[in-house]
Design a protein around this motif. Structure first.
Motif, mmCIF file in Angstrom:
data_model
loop_
_atom_site.group_PDB
_atom_site.id
_atom_site.type_symbol
_atom_site.label_atom_id
_atom_site.label_comp_id
_atom_site.label_asym_id
_atom_site.label_seq_id
_atom_site.Cartn_x
_atom_site.Cartn_y
_atom_site.Cartn_z
ATOM 1 N N MET A 1 0.590 -1.286 -0.355
ATOM 2 C CA MET A 1 0.119 -0.383 0.177
ATOM 3 C C MET A 1 0.623 1.586 0.191
ATOM 4 O O MET A 1 1.794 1.082 0.302
ATOM 5 C CB MET A 1 -1.259 -0.177 1.129
ATOM 6 C CG MET A 1 -2.081 1.072 1.098
ATOM 7 S SD MET A 1 -2.752 1.043 2.539
ATOM 8 C CE MET A 1 -2.900 -0.381 2.803
ATOM 9 N N ARG A 61 -4.881 7.578 -2.270
ATOM 10 C CA ARG A 61 -3.951 6.735 -2.295
ATOM 11 C C ARG A 61 -3.567 5.758 -3.614
ATOM 12 O O ARG A 61 -4.978 5.718 -4.445
ATOM 13 C CB ARG A 61 -4.552 5.361 -1.049
ATOM 14 C CG ARG A 61 -3.208 4.273 -0.708
ATOM 15 C CD ARG A 61 -3.748 3.985 0.273
ATOM 16 N NE ARG A 61 -2.786 4.458 1.609
ATOM 17 C CZ ARG A 61 -3.120 3.849 2.676
ATOM 18 N NH1 ARG A 61 -3.614 3.711 3.237
ATOM 19 N NH2 ARG A 61 -2.636 5.152 3.765
ATOM 20 N N PHE A 96 -13.172 2.198 1.866
ATOM 21 C CA PHE A 96 -11.473 2.710 2.229
ATOM 22 C C PHE A 96 -11.608 3.024 3.764
ATOM 23 O O PHE A 96 -10.411 3.068 3.786
ATOM 24 C CB PHE A 96 -11.038 3.658 1.403
ATOM 25 C CG PHE A 96 -10.691 3.623 -0.097
ATOM 26 C CD1 PHE A 96 -9.928 2.826 -0.811
ATOM 27 C CD2 PHE A 96 -11.355 3.994 -0.816
ATOM 28 C CE1 PHE A 96 -9.635 2.403 -2.249
ATOM 29 C CE2 PHE A 96 -11.335 3.625 -2.596
ATOM 30 C CZ PHE A 96 -10.202 3.269 -2.781
ATOM 31 N N ARG A 97 -12.729 2.109 4.256
ATOM 32 C CA ARG A 97 -12.094 3.280 5.648
ATOM 33 C C ARG A 97 -11.813 1.645 6.694
ATOM 34 O O ARG A 97 -11.711 0.628 5.730
ATOM 35 C CB ARG A 97 -13.975 2.583 6.012
ATOM 36 C CG ARG A 97 -14.854 4.011 5.906
ATOM 37 C CD ARG A 97 -16.227 4.338 6.389
ATOM 38 N NE ARG A 97 -16.575 5.290 5.670
ATOM 39 C CZ ARG A 97 -18.190 5.697 5.696
ATOM 40 N NH1 ARG A 97 -18.602 4.446 5.501
ATOM 41 N NH2 ARG A 97 -18.249 6.552 4.661
ATOM 42 N N SER A 98 -12.112 2.182 7.283
ATOM 43 C CA SER A 98 -10.496 0.911 8.765
ATOM 44 C C SER A 98 -9.464 0.680 8.240
ATOM 45 O O SER A 98 -8.922 -0.615 8.360
ATOM 46 C CB SER A 98 -11.382 -0.221 8.420
ATOM 47 O OG SER A 98 -13.095 -0.248 9.485
ATOM 48 N N GLN A 99 -8.813 1.579 7.086
ATOM 49 C CA GLN A 99 -7.406 1.216 6.669
ATOM 50 C C GLN A 99 -6.421 1.933 7.273
ATOM 51 O O GLN A 99 -5.621 2.603 6.540
ATOM 52 C CB GLN A 99 -7.614 1.034 5.185
ATOM 53 C CG GLN A 99 -8.363 0.326 4.433
ATOM 54 C CD GLN A 99 -8.418 0.205 3.266
ATOM 55 O OE1 GLN A 99 -7.573 0.921 2.645
ATOM 56 N NE2 GLN A 99 -9.493 -0.311 2.317
#
Length: 153
Positions: A1, A61, A96-99
Motif C-alpha cells: 500500500m 492513495r 477505504f474505511r478501517s484502513q
C-alpha cells in the motif's frame, strides 16, 4: 500500500466531495439536495480557495481519491490572541474505511495546525456519530463543549 497523499482540492474534485456527503446517512438527512447545490458548492469552493486561512483537501492513495476534509485557521482574541485550527467534514469513501486513512488525514491536519502555531485544534462531530467520537478520542481529542446551531429563515 502506498503512502497517503494530501493535496488541495480542485474544481474537478467537487463531484467526489459531493458523493462522499451523499453517501453519508447523517449528512444526507441534514443537507437535502437542492436544485442549485452545484452552484452553492462552487461558490463555497471559490470562497475557501481564495482565503489562505482555509483549505479544502483531498486524500489520495495509489493514484485514486479516498477521502476529503476541510482545514481552517481561525484568529481570535481569546486565549491571548492565539489561533485555532478547525477540522471539518472528515470523510473517507466507504470502500477505504478501517484502513487508517482517516487517522492519517487527521494527524496530517494536526501537524499543519502545529506548524501554524495554533494553540488548539478543534472539530465538531454530530452527536449521532458514536463511532466517530471514539475515533477522535483515540486520537487525543476530548469532548469539551456543547454546540448550538441556528438555521436562519
Amino acid at each position: 500500500m502506498s503512502a497517503l497523499i494530501i493535496r488541495d482540492a480542485t474544481l474537478d474534485d467537487l463531484q467526489f466531495i459531493a458523493a462522499l456527503g451523499d453517501a453519508d446517512e447523517v449528512t444526507a438527512a441534514r443537507d437535502p439536495l437542492r436544485k442549485d447545490h452545484a452552484v452553492q458548492m462552487r461558490d463555497g469552493f471559490m470562497a475557501i480557495t481564495s482565503d489562505p486561512n482555509h483549505r479544502l483537501l483531498i486524500a489520495e492513495r495509489n493514484g485514486g481519491r479516498v477521502g476529503s476534509f476541510q482545514l481552517s485557521f481561525i484568529p481570535g482574541v481569546s486565549r491571548r490572541g492565539a489561533w485555532r485550527g478547525q477540522i471539518e467534514s472528515v470523510r473517507v469513501a466507504a470502500e477505504f474505511r478501517s484502513q487508517g486513512i482517516g487517522e492519517e488525514m487527521v494527524r496530517w491536519a494536526i501537524a499543519q495546525c502545529e506548524a501554524r502555531d495554533c494553540c488548539i485544534v478543534q472539530l465538531t462531530s454530530d452527536r449521532q456519530r458514536e463511532a466517530a467520537h471514539r475515533f477522535y478520542e483515540r486520537l487525543g481529542f476530548e469532548p469539551s463543549h456543547t454546540g448550538f446551531k441556528l438555521k436562519p429563515d
